[in-house]
Enzyme design. Structure first.
Site, short mmCIF file in Angstrom:
data_model
loop_
_atom_site.label_atom_id
_atom_site.label_comp_id
_atom_site.label_asym_id
_atom_site.label_seq_id
_atom_site.Cartn_x
_atom_site.Cartn_y
_atom_site.Cartn_z
N CYS A 1 -7.45 -2.71 6.46
CA CYS A 1 -8.70 -0.98 6.86
C CYS A 1 -9.88 -2.17 5.35
O CYS A 1 -10.98 -2.43 5.82
CB CYS A 1 -8.50 -0.17 5.43
SG CYS A 1 -10.15 0.62 5.26
N CYS B 1 0.05 -0.88 0.27
CA CYS B 1 0.31 -0.57 -0.27
C CYS B 1 1.14 1.09 0.36
O CYS B 1 0.41 2.17 -0.46
CB CYS B 1 -1.11 -0.04 1.21
SG CYS B 1 -1.94 1.26 1.16
#
Length: 377
Positions: free
Chosen positions: A204, A109
């Protein structure tokens, strides 16, 4: 003329304080909130329905980021990186689990979203820098160096180890010089909406969901036997992807007449037979390795070197540093030899190398070895 910086405002206290500090230092600050996962519906990015009704709290995070931006008097914009996240992070996450490995998507990420797609999007604002709320530092110059954060307990260089010199040359980490408590104090000083917000944990797209249930939305699980080294079947597992090397919880094995009551741990996986191999004792000898192979190597401010290099390494976040020797193989992987045997070296996890305070970069563990024999991880 003020220098302009685009800050990744995540809705957490660290990025909020990063923006406050930059504003205080006289920068022209612009906030940018990244939406990386579609949390507004119960479908994935391909439109496939999932079985889980819970969603990531991204909308709440955006509202908090907006409150902070308004408090500081900086503009805030919102950008969707859902497709980029799916293509470069979540697909990797699934592929690694298919291989029976334990991935670390946060590193990807950072590499592909926060310091790639984000930077490309931020260019429309003509910034001098971008900034994030990571606990790390950059020593700028002709060849930027990535340094550990001052707060050893919060240092996040492990997750930044795939960044390049070019990415670091235009990056600021304002909270890297602070402890977590100092960050909280500054948030209270500015009365920011995030001043007492709990730190986010986990990934997330999983959030507070049950991990196994979430993963089942995307990968079909295949149950199999949970066996000892001698081949005794003690239980069944729900799918090798749900277990990691060194794991104790969730095995569902109690005491028996045949075995004493020492706790059981995952000590290996056999992908061909779909067996999960278990053994007793935290320090089971099969859990220890003396070397490993690291692939997808990214070195920061360090060219491909000849011969051995002595440094330290982390093989998990917040793990203590281990003295190691690294040396390039002909296929550009790294041979990493440990000064002392290390427990639970797990394929798929990151190996990150350090020279004191300087993060040298890292890669991903391909395989672990003991006395030249590959571990069945």
């Amino acid at each position: 003329m003020k220098k302009r910086v685009v800050v990744g405002l995540s809705g957490g206290v660290d990025s909020s304080v990063a923006a406050a500090l930059l504003k205080e230092q006289g920068y022209d600050v612009i906030g940018l909130f990244m939406r990386n996962w579609d949390s507004t519906t119960n479908n994935d990015i391909l439109g496939n329905p999932t079985i889980d009704d819970d969603i990531c709290p991204q909308e709440i995070d955006y509202q908090d980021a907006e409150k902070v931006a308004n408090k500081l008097g900086v503009p805030i914009f919102r950008v969707d990186f859902i497709k980029e996240y799916w293509d470069n992070v979540f697909t990797y996450f699934l592929d690694e689990y298919k291989k029976g490995r334990t991935p670390n998507p946060d590193i990807l990420c950072n590499k592909y979203i926060k310091f790639d797609a984000f930077i490309e999007h931020a260019k429309q604002f003509n910034p001098d820098y971008i900034a994030m709320g990571h606990y790390a530092r950059v020593e700028h110059g002709d060849h930027p160096k990535l340094l550990r954060g001052i707060d050893n307990n919060k240092d996040q260089t492990y997750f930044l180890s795939q960044l390049t010199e070019k990415q670091l040359s235009h990056t600021l980490f304002p909270v890297g010089e602070l402890t977590k408590q100092e960050v909280r104090d500054i948030a209270h000083k500015y009365d920011l909406a995030t001043k007492d917000k709990k730190d986010s944990t986990g990934i997330c797209f999983i959030g507070e969901r049950d991990f196994n249930r979430f993963l089942a939305n995307y990968l079909p699980s295949q149950s199999g036997n949970m066996i000892t080294e001698d081949g005794d079947v003690l239980n069944t597992h729900q799918g090798l992807m749900y277990y990691t090397i060194g794991q104790r919880k969730g095995l569902g094995i109690g005491g028996s007449n045949q075995y004493d009551n020492k706790p059981w741990f995952v000590i290996g996986k056999n992908l061909e037979t779909n067996d999960l191999i278990i053994g007793q004792g935290f320090h089971h000898p099969v859990l220890y390795s003396d070397s490993c192979i690291v692939e997808d190597v990214n070195l920061i401010n360090l060219k491909r070197f000849e011969g051995p290099l002595y440094c330290t390494a982390k093989f998990r976040y917040r793990q203590q540093d281990h003295p190691v020797t690294i040396e390039f193989n002909d296929d550009d992987t790294l041979q990493v030899t440990f000064e002392q045997d290390i427990r639970a070296i797990t394929p798929g996890q990151a190996a990150v190398f350090y020279d004191g305070e300087v993060c040298l970069g890292g890669g991903f563990i391909k395989a672990a070895y003991k006395n030249g024999q590959k571990r069945q991880y």
